[in-house]
Enzyme design. Structure first.
Site, PDB file in Angstrom:
ATOM      1  N   GLU A 113       0.833  -1.211   0.000  1.00 22.45           N
ATOM      2  CA  GLU A 113       0.000   0.000   0.000  1.00 22.45           C
ATOM      3  C   GLU A 113       0.864   1.255   0.000  1.00 22.45           C
ATOM      4  OE1 GLU A 113      -2.324  -0.580   3.583  1.00 22.45           O
ATOM      5  OE2 GLU A 113      -2.601  -2.676   3.030  1.00 22.45           O
ATOM      6  N   LYS A 115       2.417   4.512   1.362  1.00 25.34           N
ATOM      7  CA  LYS A 115       2.555   5.062   2.711  1.00 25.34           C
ATOM      8  C   LYS A 115       2.329   6.566   2.601  1.00 25.34           C
ATOM      9  CE  LYS A 115       5.681   5.279   6.670  1.00 25.34           C
ATOM     10  NZ  LYS A 115       5.054   6.490   7.107  1.00 25.34           N
ATOM     11  N   ASP A 117       1.791  10.368   3.330  1.00 30.28           N
ATOM     12  CA  ASP A 117       2.431  11.270   4.273  1.00 30.28           C
ATOM     13  C   ASP A 117       1.359  12.192   4.847  1.00 30.28           C
ATOM     14  OD1 ASP A 117       4.434  12.288   5.707  1.00 30.28           O
ATOM     15  OD2 ASP A 117       5.395  13.384   4.090  1.00 30.28           O
ATOM     16  N   TYR A 229      -7.283   2.269   5.667  1.00 30.18           N
ATOM     17  CA  TYR A 229      -6.480   1.075   5.372  1.00 30.18           C
ATOM     18  C   TYR A 229      -6.490   0.012   6.466  1.00 30.18           C
ATOM     19  CZ  TYR A 229      -3.233   3.999   8.021  1.00 30.18           C
ATOM     20  OH  TYR A 229      -2.678   4.810   8.967  1.00 30.18           O
ATOM     21  N   LYS A 317      10.694   2.739   3.322  1.00 25.99           N
ATOM     22  CA  LYS A 317      10.813   4.176   3.064  1.00 25.99           C
ATOM     23  C   LYS A 317      11.562   4.408   1.753  1.00 25.99           C
ATOM     24  CE  LYS A 317      10.217   6.924   6.113  1.00 25.99           C
ATOM     25  NZ  LYS A 317       9.618   7.519   7.239  1.00 25.99           N
ATOM     26  N   CYS A 411      13.827  47.802  -1.225  1.00 29.96           N
ATOM     27  CA  CYS A 411      13.913  46.740  -2.225  1.00 29.96           C
ATOM     28  C   CYS A 411      15.383  46.446  -2.527  1.00 29.96           C
ATOM     29  CB  CYS A 411      13.177  47.160  -3.499  1.00 29.96           C
ATOM     30  SG  CYS A 411      13.485  46.057  -4.887  1.00 29.96           S
ATOM     31  N   CYS A 414      16.055  47.833  -6.315  1.00 32.61           N
ATOM     32  CA  CYS A 414      15.991  49.226  -6.766  1.00 32.61           C
ATOM     33  C   CYS A 414      16.193  50.215  -5.620  1.00 32.61           C
ATOM     34  CB  CYS A 414      14.663  49.492  -7.476  1.00 32.61           C
ATOM     35  SG  CYS A 414      13.253  49.467  -6.362  1.00 32.61           S
ATOM     36  N   CYS A 429       7.613  45.521  -3.310  1.00 31.77           N
ATOM     37  CA  CYS A 429       8.304  46.677  -3.869  1.00 31.77           C
ATOM     38  C   CYS A 429       7.272  47.289  -4.801  1.00 31.77           C
ATOM     39  CB  CYS A 429       9.533  46.245  -4.652  1.00 31.77           C
ATOM     40  SG  CYS A 429      10.139  47.564  -5.699  1.00 31.77           S
ATOM     41  N   CYS A 434      10.889  49.478 -10.947  1.00 28.30           N
ATOM     42  CA  CYS A 434      11.919  48.587 -10.385  1.00 28.30           C
ATOM     43  C   CYS A 434      12.461  47.687 -11.503  1.00 28.30           C
ATOM     44  CB  CYS A 434      11.330  47.745  -9.255  1.00 28.30           C
ATOM     45  SG  CYS A 434      12.448  46.457  -8.672  1.00 28.30           S
TER      46      CYS A 434
HETATM   47  S1  IVH Z   1      -0.447   0.578   8.748  1.00 26.82           S
HETATM   48  C1  IVH Z   1      -0.331  -1.598  12.485  1.00 26.82           C
HETATM   49  N1  IVH Z   1      -0.856   1.474   6.349  1.00 26.82           N
HETATM   50  O1  IVH Z   1       2.537   5.435   8.432  1.00 26.82           O
HETATM   51  C2  IVH Z   1      -0.618  -0.755  11.370  1.00 26.82           C
HETATM   52  N2  IVH Z   1       0.142   2.936   7.932  1.00 26.82           N
HETATM   53  O2  IVH Z   1       5.173   5.044   9.820  1.00 26.82           O
HETATM   54  C3  IVH Z   1       0.259   0.428  11.298  1.00 26.82           C
HETATM   55  N3  IVH Z   1       0.610   5.185   7.097  1.00 26.82           N
HETATM   56  O3  IVH Z   1       1.449   5.599  11.745  1.00 26.82           O
HETATM   57  C4  IVH Z   1      -0.069   1.368  10.243  1.00 26.82           C
HETATM   58  N4  IVH Z   1      -0.166   4.856   5.071  1.00 26.82           N
HETATM   59  O4  IVH Z   1       0.199   7.017   9.998  1.00 26.82           O
HETATM   60  C5  IVH Z   1      -0.374   1.762   7.568  1.00 26.82           C
HETATM   61  N5  IVH Z   1      -1.296   2.144   4.189  1.00 26.82           N
HETATM   62  C6  IVH Z   1      -0.844   2.428   5.398  1.00 26.82           C
HETATM   63  C7  IVH Z   1      -0.317   3.692   5.747  1.00 26.82           C
HETATM   64  C8  IVH Z   1       0.171   3.901   7.032  1.00 26.82           C
HETATM   65  C9  IVH Z   1       0.390   5.715   5.900  1.00 26.82           C
HETATM   66  C10 IVH Z   1       1.241   5.896   8.224  1.00 26.82           C
HETATM   67  C11 IVH Z   1       0.515   5.722   9.531  1.00 26.82           C
HETATM   68  C12 IVH Z   1       1.531   5.112  10.448  1.00 26.82           C
HETATM   69  C13 IVH Z   1       2.822   5.514   9.807  1.00 26.82           C
HETATM   70  C14 IVH Z   1       3.923   4.548  10.206  1.00 26.82           C
END
Ligand code: IVH
Length: 673
Positions: A113, A115, A117, A229, A317, A411, A414, A429, A434
């Site tokens: 999935e 991740k 932000d 999720y 990551k 500025c 100028c 400005c 300018c």
């Molecule tokens: S699962 C036990 N799934 O990433 C389950 N986390 O670094 C733990 N996050 O705190 C989380 N997308 O805020 C999960 N598809 C995803 C996610 C996800 C983003 C975030 C979440 C978690 C952090 C962990």
């Protein structure tokens, strides 16, 4: 009475389905005005009978009375985090580690999935109604942000959203991530900038700040979204496989990312990791990695937890987009409109394969609020195409020689005094003469996507301004070959070529001409829209605030920017000079679009290099034929136009089953009427 109540229930059901189609499925089935009409009807009934208002009513998305504090609330189960892996070796080490606990891991399959932000939230549903939502907090106790979450249009207030969806458990707690799309973030900032207000630093902080607001009416104005999720608690059996749980959540009406992958082995995970790094910048939202979960949740749970991290899942990551470096100095850039923007001069540093030595500092308030000092070690972020920006200082590295920064009083280009209008965050400005503003203006005027004056690069523009040969864009058309030859580094041929492209630019279209003027808020799309209402620049110059506001896509700010711009005597003079030099593009008939609108209502994404069109030309062509050029592929995309060496957007189109057009097919489509 009863019939009115029935109508209210009916409206709730209809509106629920429409907002689901619009915000979750990205596939609206009625127009915005029809939707507004229905909401209006619902509001009218509720105003007459306030006691009929229920928390799951679509009207509750507008926000409620401000709260005094956010209440603490205990989660039904710990809200866990994830351990990190940074490469495929870490991934294999993870698998080896957990296989020692249970060898069944070696034949496990995985849910992969994005991740996101964003920020974790926990949503509670009782008998299908959203009754409570909380932030993660310390994982055990979070903050109750129910009213704020209710304003997020993609959070279902009642499940199942569609009448044919499965009946939910009587108690269900779902985990999701709240975030802001990159495009929405940019638009939000653009609007704030136009209003002279403080812009936000990045999507994540903006989402975080919004969620913890006390006034939910403010939250409703932020473009927050959610993806769900995980199921934290349910009083009925839910599918055991994570991939099936995601499908189940989707069937109830929760938004789930489209980009879920199902992998059978580590090899597939490695491939997915490399692919995701590649597509990362093309996604509409920011992700900082991919999450790998053992699909069999029973097996995953049986592996247990280390600290706050379940063993059965890991975050892979992506290479860092954030690094730290020394802030050597703070410079100030003068923009086209006179806005002064501070930027960081950095000790050069590599971020994702690119050397960065400059980054934006947003505005002067940001420097003050973050207490950024010259000499500090600062954290820099570079995400995709976004200009690198400073996140803040690493204060623990200070050694006492760092210097506080004082914004300039004049500025830097100028030397004229700076203005700081009340209520605005920007410093301007306001000197119309300018030279730096003029350089930026002319740079924009001659650019490829405006008047396209080939060969008139920034260095030449600077020389022409220094020699006082040009004092406004209109002066470009008064230049002679002799003027150019007398400049340093000019040969006859070069001068001839530039004069020729200046002449050629006289026949640019009206939309390019309007865009080239650099009026605040008037980008390519607004300029195009204006040409469907005004047949030349003189007509546009006479438009009133009211007339302009009646045009789709033009709000009060852009309308007043246009009116103010044309009211300025300097600009009026410039327009006269343009016309005298023969630059006065016309639209043949403003009642009828001059070209068949074969792309009307279609949104088209272009990827790869085309043989017959530059980037700007293809955008213009799509607009001229009634279509909308968009940057990312979604379910809403009508076609993806593919040139040579297409990017991952082509793959995305295939995945989503979006029809693909070759350049020739696109050309054929244009002439199909
Ligand atoms: S699962 C036990 N799934 O990433 C389950 N986390 O670094 C733990 N996050 O705190 C989380 N997308 O805020 C999960 N598809 C995803 C996610 C996800 C983003 C975030 C979440 C978690 C952090 C962990």
């Amino acid at each position: 009475m009863n019939t009115q109540k029935n109508r209210l229930e009916e409206l709730k059901t209809i509106l629920r389905q429409h907002s689901y189609h619009y915000y979750v499925l990205n596939d609206p089935i009625i127009s915005d005005s029809e939707y507004d009409h229905l909401i209006h009807e619902l509001n009218a009934i509720e105003a007459e009978h306030p006691d009929w208002i229920t928390p799951d009513s679509p009207s509750q998305r507008a926000g409620a009375e401000p709260a005094e504090t956010l209440q603490k609330t205990e989660h039904p189960a710990p809200i866990l985090s994830l351990a990190n892996a940074f490469n495929t070796e870490d991934l294999i080490a993870w698998q080896t580690r957990i296989a020692k606990i249970d060898p069944a891991v070696l034949s496990a399959d995985y849910s992969v999935e994005p991740k996101l932000d964003g920020l974790t939230v926990v949503l509670h549903y009782e008998n299908g109604v959203f009754i409570k939502g909380a932030t993660r907090g310390n994982g055990i106790i979070g903050e109750d942000v129910t009213l704020n979450l209710r304003t997020i249009p993609s959070i279902p207030l009642r499940i199942p959203v569609e009448s044919n969806g499965p009946q939910p458990p009587s108690y269900l707690v779902v985990r999701g991530e709240v975030f802001i799309n990159k495009d929405d973030f940019e638009n939000l900032n653009k609007k704030l900038e136009e209003a002279g207000q403080k812009t936000y630093v990045n999507p994540r902080n903006t989402a975080a700040g919004a969620l913890r607001q006390l006034d939910s009416k403010n939250v409703a104005t932020r473009p927050l979204r959610i993806f769900c999720y995980a199921i934290i608690q349910s009083d009925e059996q839910v599918p055991n496989k994570q991939t099936e749980r995601l499908e189940y959540l989707k069937s109830l009406g929760f938004p789930v990312p489209n980009e879920i992958q199902h992998c059978q082995n580590i090899k597939c995970l490695e491939q997915a990791y490399n692919k995701w790094i590649e597509i990362r910048d093309d996604l509409p939202y920011e992700i900082d990695g991919m999450v790998v979960k053992i699909n069999d949740m029973e097996l995953a749970d049986s592996l247990g937890i280390v600290g706050k991290d379940p063993r059965g899942a890991i975050a892979m990551k992506f290479p860092a987009q954030e690094v730290s470096t020394k802030l050597e100095n703070i410079g100030v850039k003068v923009g086209r409109t006179g806005v002064l923007t501070p930027f960081a001069e950095l000790e050069p540093v590599q971020i994702g394969g690119v050397i960065v030595s400059r980054a934006t500092l947003h505005n002067f308030d940001f420097i003050k609020e973050k207490d950024i000092r010259i000499g500090d070690r600062v954290l820099i972020k570079r995400a995709g195409d976004v200009i690198p920006y400073v996140l803040g200082p690493l204060t623990s590295n200070r050694i006492g020689v760092e210097q506080k920064y004082i914004p300039p009083q004049t500025c830097p280009e100028c030397g004229e005094p700076i203005e700081h209008p009340q209520g605005e965050v920007a410093y301007y400005c306001v000197n119309a003469a300018c030279p730096e503003q003029l350089i930026r203006n002319i740079e924009h005027f001659v650019a490829r996507n405006t008047m396209d004056i080939v060969g008139l690069g920034i260095k030449i523009v600077e020389q022409l301004i220094a020699e006082k040969l040009i004092q406004s864009p209109a002066d470009i058309y008064k230049l002679s070959k002799e003027d150019l030859i007398n400049l340093e580094g000019f040969a006859e041929k070069k001068a001839e070529n530039i004069i020729e492209s200046i002449q050629k630019s006289k026949s640019q279209s009206l939309n390019r001409f309007i865009f080239s003027l650099g009026i605040r808020g008037v980008g390519e799309v607004v300029a195009q829209e204006l040409t469907t209402h005004f047949k030349n620049i003189t007509e546009l110059s006479k438009a009133t605030q009211e007339e302009l506001e009646n045009i789709e896509g033009i709000g009060p700010n852009i309308a007043s920017a246009l009116v103010d711009w044309f009211a300025s005597p300097t600009n009026q003079n410039m327009i006269k000079e343009f016309i005298l030099s023969g630059i006065d593009p016309q639209i043949e008939s403003k009642d009828k679009p001059s070209l068949p609108q074969v792309l009307s209502g279609m949104s088209i994404v272009v990827t790869g290099t085309l043989q017959n069109f530059s980037r700007t030309e293809i955008k213009e062509t799509i607009l001229k034929y009634g279509g909308k050029p968009t940057s990312s592929v979604s379910k809403n995309t009508s076609y993806v136009l593919i040139g040579d060496n297409p990017g991952s957007k082509a793959t995305k189109a295939e995945e989503l089953n979006i029809p693909i057009l070759s350049e020739q097919q696109f050309i054929d489509l244009l002439s199909s009427k």
